[in-house]
Structures are given as structure tokens and as C-alpha cells.
Design a protein around this motif. Structure first.
Motif, PDB file in Angstrom:
ATOM      1  N   ASN A  48      19.670  66.254  51.775  1.00 55.36           N
ATOM      2  CA  ASN A  48      19.816  66.297  53.233  1.00 55.36           C
ATOM      3  C   ASN A  48      18.506  66.644  53.931  1.00 55.36           C
ATOM      4  O   ASN A  48      18.263  66.188  55.047  1.00 55.36           O
ATOM      5  N   ASN A  49      17.680  67.468  53.297  1.00 53.60           N
ATOM      6  CA  ASN A  49      16.429  67.920  53.908  1.00 53.60           C
ATOM      7  C   ASN A  49      15.196  67.349  53.226  1.00 53.60           C
ATOM      8  O   ASN A  49      14.101  67.892  53.346  1.00 53.60           O
ATOM      9  N   LEU A  50      15.379  66.257  52.493  1.00 54.52           N
ATOM     10  CA  LEU A  50      14.243  65.591  51.857  1.00 54.52           C
ATOM     11  C   LEU A  50      13.727  64.519  52.811  1.00 54.52           C
ATOM     12  O   LEU A  50      14.432  63.573  53.140  1.00 54.52           O
ATOM     13  N   ASP A  51      12.498  64.699  53.283  1.00 54.95           N
ATOM     14  CA  ASP A  51      11.912  63.807  54.289  1.00 54.95           C
ATOM     15  C   ASP A  51      11.233  62.578  53.688  1.00 54.95           C
ATOM     16  O   ASP A  51      11.098  61.556  54.347  1.00 54.95           O
ATOM     17  N   TYR A  52      10.778  62.703  52.435  1.00 53.38           N
ATOM     18  CA  TYR A  52       9.933  61.659  51.856  1.00 53.38           C
ATOM     19  C   TYR A  52      10.094  61.677  50.343  1.00 53.38           C
ATOM     20  O   TYR A  52      10.232  62.738  49.737  1.00 53.38           O
ATOM     21  N   ILE A  53      10.066  60.507  49.739  1.00 54.95           N
ATOM     22  CA  ILE A  53      10.048  60.407  48.277  1.00 54.95           C
ATOM     23  C   ILE A  53       9.070  59.301  47.887  1.00 54.95           C
ATOM     24  O   ILE A  53       9.062  58.223  48.482  1.00 54.95           O
ATOM     25  N   SER A  54       8.235  59.599  46.913  1.00 55.08           N
ATOM     26  CA  SER A  54       7.259  58.618  46.419  1.00 55.08           C
ATOM     27  C   SER A  54       7.742  58.055  45.089  1.00 55.08           C
ATOM     28  O   SER A  54       8.789  58.451  44.562  1.00 55.08           O
ATOM     29  N   SER A  55       6.964  57.158  44.530  1.00 53.23           N
ATOM     30  CA  SER A  55       7.309  56.601  43.226  1.00 53.23           C
ATOM     31  C   SER A  55       7.345  57.691  42.155  1.00 53.23           C
ATOM     32  O   SER A  55       8.146  57.623  41.219  1.00 53.23           O
ATOM     33  N   SER A  56       6.523  58.712  42.301  1.00 50.20           N
ATOM     34  CA  SER A  56       6.552  59.842  41.366  1.00 50.20           C
ATOM     35  C   SER A  56       7.887  60.575  41.453  1.00 50.20           C
ATOM     36  O   SER A  56       8.447  60.996  40.441  1.00 50.20           O
ATOM     37  N   GLY A  57       8.389  60.726  42.667  1.00 54.17           N
ATOM     38  CA  GLY A  57       9.687  61.359  42.864  1.00 54.17           C
ATOM     39  C   GLY A  57      10.811  60.531  42.273  1.00 54.17           C
ATOM     40  O   GLY A  57      11.732  61.066  41.653  1.00 54.17           O
ATOM     41  N   LEU A  58      10.738  59.220  42.453  1.00 50.90           N
ATOM     42  CA  LEU A  58      11.739  58.333  41.866  1.00 50.90           C
ATOM     43  C   LEU A  58      11.733  58.438  40.341  1.00 50.90           C
ATOM     44  O   LEU A  58      12.786  58.471  39.703  1.00 50.90           O
ATOM     45  N   ARG A  59      10.545  58.521  39.774  1.00 58.04           N
ATOM     46  CA  ARG A  59      10.414  58.642  38.312  1.00 58.04           C
ATOM     47  C   ARG A  59      11.083  59.913  37.815  1.00 58.04           C
ATOM     48  O   ARG A  59      11.786  59.912  36.798  1.00 58.04           O
ATOM     49  N   VAL A  60      10.922  61.016  38.543  1.00 54.82           N
ATOM     50  CA  VAL A  60      11.537  62.295  38.169  1.00 54.82           C
ATOM     51  C   VAL A  60      13.060  62.176  38.181  1.00 54.82           C
ATOM     52  O   VAL A  60      13.744  62.629  37.258  1.00 54.82           O
ATOM     53  N   LEU A  61      13.595  61.574  39.229  1.00 53.25           N
ATOM     54  CA  LEU A  61      15.049  61.425  39.326  1.00 53.25           C
ATOM     55  C   LEU A  61      15.582  60.523  38.214  1.00 53.25           C
ATOM     56  O   LEU A  61      16.627  60.804  37.619  1.00 53.25           O
ATOM     57  N   LEU A  62      14.861  59.445  37.920  1.00 54.95           N
ATOM     58  CA  LEU A  62      15.273  58.544  36.856  1.00 54.95           C
ATOM     59  C   LEU A  62      15.235  59.241  35.496  1.00 54.95           C
ATOM     60  O   LEU A  62      16.160  59.089  34.687  1.00 54.95           O
ATOM     61  N   ALA A  63      14.203  60.024  35.237  1.00 56.09           N
ATOM     62  CA  ALA A  63      14.102  60.766  33.973  1.00 56.09           C
ATOM     63  C   ALA A  63      15.263  61.749  33.835  1.00 56.09           C
ATOM     64  O   ALA A  63      15.847  61.884  32.748  1.00 56.09           O
ATOM     65  N   SER A  64      15.623  62.406  34.926  1.00 57.31           N
ATOM     66  CA  SER A  64      16.742  63.355  34.904  1.00 57.31           C
ATOM     67  C   SER A  64      18.055  62.634  34.638  1.00 57.31           C
ATOM     68  O   SER A  64      18.895  63.112  33.867  1.00 57.31           O
ATOM     69  N   LEU A  65      18.230  61.488  35.259  1.00 48.31           N
ATOM     70  CA  LEU A  65      19.442  60.700  35.063  1.00 48.31           C
ATOM     71  C   LEU A  65      19.572  60.251  33.601  1.00 48.31           C
ATOM     72  O   LEU A  65      20.630  60.383  32.989  1.00 48.31           O
ATOM     73  N   LYS A  66      18.489  59.740  33.047  1.00 39.56           N
ATOM     74  CA  LYS A  66      18.505  59.271  31.656  1.00 39.56           C
ATOM     75  C   LYS A  66      18.818  60.414  30.698  1.00 39.56           C
ATOM     76  O   LYS A  66      19.607  60.260  29.766  1.00 39.56           O
ATOM     77  N   LYS A  67      18.191  61.562  30.927  1.00 38.87           N
ATOM     78  CA  LYS A  67      18.406  62.726  30.058  1.00 38.87           C
ATOM     79  C   LYS A  67      19.856  63.194  30.148  1.00 38.87           C
ATOM     80  O   LYS A  67      20.499  63.459  29.127  1.00 38.87           O
ATOM     81  N   ALA A  68      20.384  63.281  31.364  1.00 37.05           N
ATOM     82  CA  ALA A  68      21.762  63.733  31.549  1.00 37.05           C
ATOM     83  C   ALA A  68      22.743  62.763  30.891  1.00 37.05           C
ATOM     84  O   ALA A  68      23.676  63.192  30.203  1.00 37.05           O
ATOM     85  N   ARG A  69      22.550  61.482  31.081  1.00 39.64           N
ATOM     86  CA  ARG A  69      23.473  60.489  30.494  1.00 39.64           C
ATOM     87  C   ARG A  69      23.386  60.472  28.973  1.00 39.64           C
ATOM     88  O   ARG A  69      24.383  60.254  28.292  1.00 39.64           O
ATOM     89  N   LYS A  70      22.216  60.723  28.445  1.00 42.57           N
ATOM     90  CA  LYS A  70      22.053  60.799  26.989  1.00 42.57           C
ATOM     91  C   LYS A  70      22.891  61.944  26.422  1.00 42.57           C
ATOM     92  O   LYS A  70      23.385  61.865  25.305  1.00 42.57           O
ATOM     93  N   LEU A  71      23.073  62.992  27.226  1.00 41.48           N
ATOM     94  CA  LEU A  71      23.857  64.154  26.808  1.00 41.48           C
ATOM     95  C   LEU A  71      25.284  64.109  27.359  1.00 41.48           C
ATOM     96  O   LEU A  71      25.923  65.140  27.527  1.00 41.48           O
ATOM     97  N   GLN A  72      25.763  62.890  27.661  1.00 40.37           N
ATOM     98  CA  GLN A  72      27.124  62.663  28.154  1.00 40.37           C
ATOM     99  C   GLN A  72      27.391  63.257  29.531  1.00 40.37           C
ATOM    100  O   GLN A  72      28.519  63.588  29.865  1.00 40.37           O
ATOM    101  N   GLY A  73      26.356  63.419  30.348  1.00 43.05           N
ATOM    102  CA  GLY A  73      26.507  63.931  31.703  1.00 43.05           C
ATOM    103  C   GLY A  73      26.121  62.874  32.726  1.00 43.05           C
ATOM    104  O   GLY A  73      26.050  61.688  32.409  1.00 43.05           O
ATOM    105  N   ASP A  74      25.872  63.321  33.953  1.00 39.93           N
ATOM    106  CA  ASP A  74      25.467  62.399  35.009  1.00 39.93           C
ATOM    107  C   ASP A  74      24.794  63.171  36.132  1.00 39.93           C
ATOM    108  O   ASP A  74      24.916  64.392  36.237  1.00 39.93           O
ATOM    109  N   VAL A  75      24.099  62.430  36.969  1.00 42.45           N
ATOM    110  CA  VAL A  75      23.445  62.975  38.160  1.00 42.45           C
ATOM    111  C   VAL A  75      23.994  62.214  39.352  1.00 42.45           C
ATOM    112  O   VAL A  75      23.991  60.982  39.363  1.00 42.45           O
TER     113      VAL A  75
END
Length: 111
Positions: A48-75
Motif C-alpha cells: 500500500n505504501n510502496l511508491d516505486y519498484i525497480s527490476s531489482s525489486g521485481l527480482r527479489v519478489l520473484l526469488a521469494s516466490l520461487k523459494k516459498a513455492r519450493k517449500l510448498q508455500g506461496d507469496v
């Protein structure tokens, strides 16, 4: 960039405030990845309070998603601001993440 977190049941909620750019990406990644290692990998990232996201930020979110799904979770994401939503649309990330308007809806989607 400010990042806060809390738990709601077995869901970890992260609140991002400011700009998720190359400068802030390492700190955010460290916090999100460490959460996947100590929880059941159910995370909501409230933007809600995130004003800007760069490609580096997208990479972080994608890495978190992949890690969570690998461990049977989700983001799940909530509260994307118009600019951030546009970046997600252009990058194709709206197809990867479950996105909700309200944090409460994102949390209850895990039940």
C-alpha cells in the motif's frame, strides 16, 4: 525503504514503504528469504505504501516466490499502487502472483 512484519496465524505479513530499488533490494531479500526458512512459507507482502519498484525489486519478489513455492508455500501481494501495478503488468508478474486489493483478503486466501 522501510520494511515491517507481523504474523497473523501462520501467515507472515510484510509491509513495504518507500522505494524498492537496487539500493533497498538486498535488505528486503534478506528479510523475505529468512522468513521462508522459519515459517510455513505463507507470506503476504502489503504494498500500500510502496511508491516505486525497480527490476531489482521485481527480482527479489520473484526469488521469494520461487523459494516459498519450493517449500510448498506461496507469496500473495496486496495493495499495489497504480505505478507499481503498471510495472507488474509490463513485466508479466501479474500472471505469477496472486494479487489482492486488501491485505485481509490475501491473508484469508491461505485458509
Amino acid at each position: 525503504m522501510e520494511i515491517q512484519d507481523k504474523k497473523s496465524g501462520n501467515v507472515e505479513i510484510f509491509y513495504l514503504t518507500g522505494r524498492l530499488d537496487a539500493y533497498a533490494a538486498a535488505e528486503v531479500e534478506k528479510k523475505l528469504i529468512s522468513a521462508t526458512e522459519k515459517t510455513q512459507c505463507s507470506m503476504v507482502i502489503a504494498m500500500n505504501n510502496l511508491d516505486y519498484i525497480s527490476s531489482s525489486g521485481l527480482r527479489v519478489l520473484l526469488a521469494s516466490l520461487k523459494k516459498a513455492r519450493k517449500l510448498q508455500g506461496d507469496v500473495r501481494l496486496s495493495g499495489l499502487q497504480p505505478y507499481v501495478k503498471e510495472v507488474f503488468d509490463v513485466a508479466g508478474f501479474t500472471q505469477l502472483f496472486k494479487i489482492f486489493e486488501k491485505e485481509e483478503d490475501a491473508i484469508s486466501s491461505f485458509k
